[in-house]
Design a protein around this motif. Structure first.
Motif, PDB file in Angstrom:
ATOM      1  N   LYS A 133     -38.659 -17.455 -26.971  1.00 57.52           N
ATOM      2  CA  LYS A 133     -38.099 -18.814 -26.882  1.00 57.52           C
ATOM      3  C   LYS A 133     -36.930 -18.897 -25.883  1.00 57.52           C
ATOM      4  O   LYS A 133     -35.836 -19.394 -26.199  1.00 57.52           O
ATOM      5  CB  LYS A 133     -37.672 -19.307 -28.270  1.00 57.52           C
ATOM      6  CG  LYS A 133     -38.857 -19.540 -29.203  1.00 57.52           C
ATOM      7  CD  LYS A 133     -38.417 -20.076 -30.544  1.00 57.52           C
ATOM      8  CE  LYS A 133     -39.599 -20.564 -31.364  1.00 57.52           C
ATOM      9  NZ  LYS A 133     -40.692 -19.586 -31.514  1.00 57.52           N
ATOM     10  N   CYS A 134     -37.198 -18.394 -24.676  1.00 56.04           N
ATOM     11  CA  CYS A 134     -36.185 -18.445 -23.616  1.00 56.04           C
ATOM     12  C   CYS A 134     -35.889 -19.890 -23.239  1.00 56.04           C
ATOM     13  O   CYS A 134     -36.777 -20.750 -23.238  1.00 56.04           O
ATOM     14  CB  CYS A 134     -36.666 -17.674 -22.389  1.00 56.04           C
ATOM     15  SG  CYS A 134     -36.678 -15.880 -22.610  1.00 56.04           S
ATOM     16  N   ARG A 135     -34.639 -20.160 -22.900  1.00 52.88           N
ATOM     17  CA  ARG A 135     -34.223 -21.518 -22.552  1.00 52.88           C
ATOM     18  C   ARG A 135     -34.473 -21.851 -21.080  1.00 52.88           C
ATOM     19  O   ARG A 135     -34.752 -22.997 -20.732  1.00 52.88           O
ATOM     20  CB  ARG A 135     -32.728 -21.699 -22.865  1.00 52.88           C
ATOM     21  CG  ARG A 135     -32.369 -21.487 -24.323  1.00 52.88           C
ATOM     22  CD  ARG A 135     -30.911 -21.800 -24.576  1.00 52.88           C
ATOM     23  NE  ARG A 135     -30.018 -20.941 -23.818  1.00 52.88           N
ATOM     24  CZ  ARG A 135     -29.618 -19.736 -24.205  1.00 52.88           C
ATOM     25  NH1 ARG A 135     -30.044 -19.255 -25.367  1.00 52.88           N
ATOM     26  NH2 ARG A 135     -28.790 -19.017 -23.465  1.00 52.88           N
ATOM     27  N   LEU A 136     -34.320 -20.849 -20.212  1.00 49.49           N
ATOM     28  CA  LEU A 136     -34.439 -21.073 -18.770  1.00 49.49           C
ATOM     29  C   LEU A 136     -35.198 -19.907 -18.149  1.00 49.49           C
ATOM     30  O   LEU A 136     -34.816 -18.749 -18.314  1.00 49.49           O
ATOM     31  CB  LEU A 136     -33.044 -21.196 -18.136  1.00 49.49           C
ATOM     32  CG  LEU A 136     -32.974 -21.435 -16.626  1.00 49.49           C
ATOM     33  CD1 LEU A 136     -33.620 -22.769 -16.259  1.00 49.49           C
ATOM     34  CD2 LEU A 136     -31.524 -21.401 -16.136  1.00 49.49           C
ATOM     35  N   VAL A 137     -36.284 -20.225 -17.421  1.00 51.14           N
ATOM     36  CA  VAL A 137     -37.120 -19.193 -16.805  1.00 51.14           C
ATOM     37  C   VAL A 137     -37.393 -19.572 -15.362  1.00 51.14           C
ATOM     38  O   VAL A 137     -37.790 -20.709 -15.073  1.00 51.14           O
ATOM     39  CB  VAL A 137     -38.457 -19.017 -17.564  1.00 51.14           C
ATOM     40  CG1 VAL A 137     -39.368 -18.026 -16.831  1.00 51.14           C
ATOM     41  CG2 VAL A 137     -38.204 -18.555 -18.992  1.00 51.14           C
ATOM     42  N   GLY A 138     -37.168 -18.629 -14.449  1.00 50.80           N
ATOM     43  CA  GLY A 138     -37.448 -18.848 -13.040  1.00 50.80           C
ATOM     44  C   GLY A 138     -38.687 -18.089 -12.611  1.00 50.80           C
ATOM     45  O   GLY A 138     -38.834 -16.904 -12.914  1.00 50.80           O
ATOM     46  N   LEU A 274     -26.138 -15.061 -15.359  1.00 49.86           N
ATOM     47  CA  LEU A 274     -26.515 -15.534 -16.688  1.00 49.86           C
ATOM     48  C   LEU A 274     -27.702 -14.792 -17.279  1.00 49.86           C
ATOM     49  O   LEU A 274     -27.766 -14.601 -18.503  1.00 49.86           O
ATOM     50  CB  LEU A 274     -26.836 -17.037 -16.633  1.00 49.86           C
ATOM     51  CG  LEU A 274     -25.704 -17.974 -16.195  1.00 49.86           C
ATOM     52  CD1 LEU A 274     -26.223 -19.413 -16.112  1.00 49.86           C
ATOM     53  CD2 LEU A 274     -24.530 -17.897 -17.156  1.00 49.86           C
ATOM     54  N   GLU A 275     -28.655 -14.376 -16.442  1.00 41.66           N
ATOM     55  CA  GLU A 275     -29.913 -13.857 -16.975  1.00 41.66           C
ATOM     56  C   GLU A 275     -29.793 -12.418 -17.459  1.00 41.66           C
ATOM     57  O   GLU A 275     -28.880 -11.686 -17.089  1.00 41.66           O
ATOM     58  CB  GLU A 275     -31.017 -13.955 -15.923  1.00 41.66           C
ATOM     59  CG  GLU A 275     -30.857 -13.033 -14.737  1.00 41.66           C
ATOM     60  CD  GLU A 275     -32.049 -13.112 -13.805  1.00 41.66           C
ATOM     61  OE1 GLU A 275     -33.185 -13.203 -14.299  1.00 41.66           O
ATOM     62  OE2 GLU A 275     -31.842 -13.064 -12.584  1.00 41.66           O
ATOM     63  N   ARG A 282     -34.436 -15.767 -18.057  1.00 43.20           N
ATOM     64  CA  ARG A 282     -35.205 -14.705 -17.397  1.00 43.20           C
ATOM     65  C   ARG A 282     -35.811 -15.229 -16.101  1.00 43.20           C
ATOM     66  O   ARG A 282     -35.936 -16.443 -15.890  1.00 43.20           O
ATOM     67  CB  ARG A 282     -36.335 -14.217 -18.326  1.00 43.20           C
ATOM     68  CG  ARG A 282     -35.888 -13.776 -19.696  1.00 43.20           C
ATOM     69  CD  ARG A 282     -34.941 -12.589 -19.643  1.00 43.20           C
ATOM     70  NE  ARG A 282     -35.638 -11.378 -19.269  1.00 43.20           N
ATOM     71  CZ  ARG A 282     -36.197 -10.529 -20.129  1.00 43.20           C
ATOM     72  NH1 ARG A 282     -36.128 -10.786 -21.434  1.00 43.20           N
ATOM     73  NH2 ARG A 282     -36.794  -9.435 -19.731  1.00 43.20           N
ATOM     74  N   SER A 283     -36.208 -14.288 -15.236  1.00 41.93           N
ATOM     75  CA  SER A 283     -36.896 -14.664 -14.001  1.00 41.93           C
ATOM     76  C   SER A 283     -37.979 -13.633 -13.697  1.00 41.93           C
ATOM     77  O   SER A 283     -37.847 -12.452 -14.034  1.00 41.93           O
ATOM     78  CB  SER A 283     -35.918 -14.770 -12.830  1.00 41.93           C
ATOM     79  OG  SER A 283     -35.331 -13.524 -12.542  1.00 41.93           O
ATOM     80  N   LEU A 284     -39.031 -14.093 -13.059  1.00 36.59           N
ATOM     81  CA  LEU A 284     -40.160 -13.233 -12.704  1.00 36.59           C
ATOM     82  C   LEU A 284     -40.446 -13.390 -11.224  1.00 36.59           C
ATOM     83  O   LEU A 284     -40.668 -14.505 -10.735  1.00 36.59           O
ATOM     84  CB  LEU A 284     -41.402 -13.614 -13.525  1.00 36.59           C
ATOM     85  CG  LEU A 284     -42.684 -12.825 -13.204  1.00 36.59           C
ATOM     86  CD1 LEU A 284     -42.521 -11.361 -13.605  1.00 36.59           C
ATOM     87  CD2 LEU A 284     -43.887 -13.427 -13.934  1.00 36.59           C
TER      88      LEU A 284
END
Length: 585
Positions: A133-138, A274-275, A282-284
């Motif tokens: 349930k991540c709030r922000l994903v790039g 932040l991540e 998170r970011s991928l």
């Protein structure tokens, strides 16, 4: 939404079942194969299935029969049950899903029936959105790598986990307040809440955060790089678009039960701090397709002729970039009668033959700072991976050397350079583009204009010309001064490659522009003369580059006065060469 009866057309693993199978395979590789990955053939033999069936199971892109899935699970000691499989959504059903669900607004989201691979990426993203349930994903990557298509596929797979799904494109860089109002109007309507919007941006943002906190919403923002500045460090916000950064900060730092997923060619710098694990941010970084996936994408355009080794080289050459591969597939049919070997032959000569691919890279290159462009040119000059220390030793301008670590970090964030250990390099197609650009820029810088002889010009019985070096608008200092076209300090095979891919094409282009070899020789000798008595830092690589071009033209330099000239990285047959340090001859 009205339920439609599906035809029995085979099944695929659910994301959770696929993860279980991959985990079991990895454990077996560790225990039985000394951590080495099983080949596709080894997996096929172990499962007792045909090679193409094994590929379908692991790829989750095509349906198979339940018995095959059961055999794959049994091969690794896993139990197989009804909850481990589902039917894939057909392209028609995908469209129906997008249009019939009143709680979803897909706006201008792209649709493509061609989707191959990305199973691991989908599982990872689903894990972040649904399980963690991540709030922000790039979702990040170079242009054309498939970020938007993957975001659509993911959204359709997980939309039942959310009350509302909204897709918006930032392609035209709309003002943040306008975009926020547009999103809020749909979210409030879908949740059957009061649609009266606050007047201020901060009021609208607070209203959105209230919705994200009390309800489970998925917001997808595509093409977020348009709100980031060009020509500076990666991830800097464009002037006037700071409200978008405030939106991302609020989504990332304020606790809520929703998720904002954005796609971008680079990561906003505010997100870096932040991540991380357990932060909900998170970011991928999306990489290219592998050879098998790229080949399937090609074959949607028709039948092509090529060996497995040729396919492998072609896909790697274009970095597995789906958009580039689609362009290349069309060009291969039109220009090479569907023969893969024909494309490879041109690629090996350093020729970027597809203008659409060039345009794709051009748009990315224009976003770079001067120092980032300088680094890209040096990586193109070096045909082998190079360390940070070696790059620093090549730089002429001290300010560039100080900015080098940040420039490398920025280029990695933009997905334009690759890293292996402590070495950096360019993908083949990016190297081709950058090399061509270097040749064009240098040719423009030293172009000869046919004019009557003036002070500083050269008078000859047959030609009258005036020569000058001119920096272009993007480079305050000419590339001919700051970059060595040949690295005389390198191994023989490296500078032979540099001669073939840089010197020879540059000479050919200059001869076309000038009209004769005689004019080109006069130009280069005049450029050398202009450098006499100049300090090494000001002269840079001009002397060495000019001599290397004259040698390539087979000009006899015996008796030519080279005194008081700075010569760097010159490869001269008469052994008049400087390799490791600044010298004045």
């Amino acid at each position: 939404m009205k339920q439609k009866k599906r035809r029995n057309r085979g099944v695929i693993l659910t994301p959770r079942a696929w993860t279980r199978l991959q985990t079991a395979i990895a454990q077996a590789e560790c225990e039985e194969n000394a951590h080495d990955k099983f080949s596709q053939e080894e997996l096929s033999d172990r499962m007792g299935l045909a090679l193409h069936t094994t590929s379908k199971i692991l790829g989750r892109s095509e349906a198979v029969d339940k018995g095959s899935l059961q055999a794959a699970f049994a091969a690794f000691g896993l139990e197989f049950c009804k909850c481990d499989y589902t039917q894939p959504i057909s392209p028609v059903e995908e469209i129906e899903t997008r249009t019939e669900n009143p709680q979803s607004d897909w706006g201008e989201a792209p649709y493509s029936s061609l989707f191959y691979g990305r199973s691991m990426e989908l599982v990872q993203l689903r894990q972040w959105l649904v399980e963690e349930k991540c709030r922000l994903v790039g979702l990040l990557g170079i242009g054309g790598i498939g970020k938007s298509t993957l975001a659509v596929k993911l959204g359709l797979q997980v939309q039942t986990e959310f009350e509302v799904v909204v897709w918006r494109s930032l392609h035209n860089a709309p003002p943040a307040e306008e975009m926020l109002a547009n999103i809020l109007q749909f979210v409030l309507l879908a949740l059957q809440l009061d649609v009266m919007l606050p007047e201020s941006f901060s009021g609208k943002l607070s209203k959105l955060m209230e919705c994200l906190t009390n309800h489970r919403c998925l917001l997808i923002l595509d093409n977020a790089e348009t709100i980031l500045a060009s020509g500076g460090q990666a991830g800097q916000c464009r002037p006037g678009y700071e409200d978008y950064i405030q939106l991302l900060k609020s989504v990332g730092t304020i606790p809520h039960k929703s998720c904002v997923l954005f796609t971008s060619r680079e990561k906003p710098r505010e997100m870096l701090a932040l991540e991380g694990e357990g932060t909900g941010i998170r970011s991928l970084l999306l990489k290219g397709l592998n050879s098998a996936e790229g080949q399937k994408l090609f074959q949607q355009k028709g039948t092509f002729i090529g060996t497995e080794e040729e396919w492998q080289r072609l896909i790697e050459h274009y970095g597995g970039n789906p958009l580039a591969l689609k362009m290349v597939a069309a060009g291969t049919q039109e220009l090479f009668n569907a023969r893969i070997a024909g494309v490879l032959e041109y690629g090996e000569q350093g020729v970027l033959i597809f203008e659409d691919v060039r345009d794709l890279l051009e748009s990315q290159f224009h976003r770079l700072s001067v120092v980032e462009q300088e680094v890209m040119y040096w990586l193109a000059i070096n045909p082998e991976p190079v360390s940070l220390a070696n790059l620093a030793s090549d730089l002429v301008i001290s300010s560039s050397e100080r900015q080098l670590p940040q420039a490398i970090k920025s280029l990695l964030q933009r997905s334009l350079i690759e890293k292996s250990g402590e070495y950096f390099f360019l993908q083949p197609v990016v190297m081709e583009y950058t090399t061509q650009r270097l040749i064009e820029e240098v040719s423009q810088e030293i172009r000869v204009w046919g004019q009557p002889t003036e002070a500083g010009g050269i008078q000859d019985s047959k030609v009258q010309i005036k020569i000058y070096l001119t920096p272009n608008t993007r480079h305050p200092t000419p590339l001919f001064q700051t970059h060595a076209l040949i690295k005389a300090t390198a191994k023989n095979y490296i500078w032979e490659t540099q001669k073939q891919l840089i010197i020879q094409p540059l000479v050919e282009q200059l001869l076309i522009e000038l009209g004769s070899q005689e004019k080109l020789m006069l130009l280069l000798k005049n450029v050398l003369e202009q450098q006499r008595y100049k300090s090494p830092i000001i002269a840079g690589y001009v002397g060495g580059n000019s001599l290397n071009l004259l040698v390539h033209l087979q000009v006899n330099l015996r008796g030519y006065d080279l005194s008081n000239l700075t010569i760097w990285q010159a490869q001269i047959k008469s052994k008049l060469e400087t390799r490791n340090e600044v010298s004045e001859i």
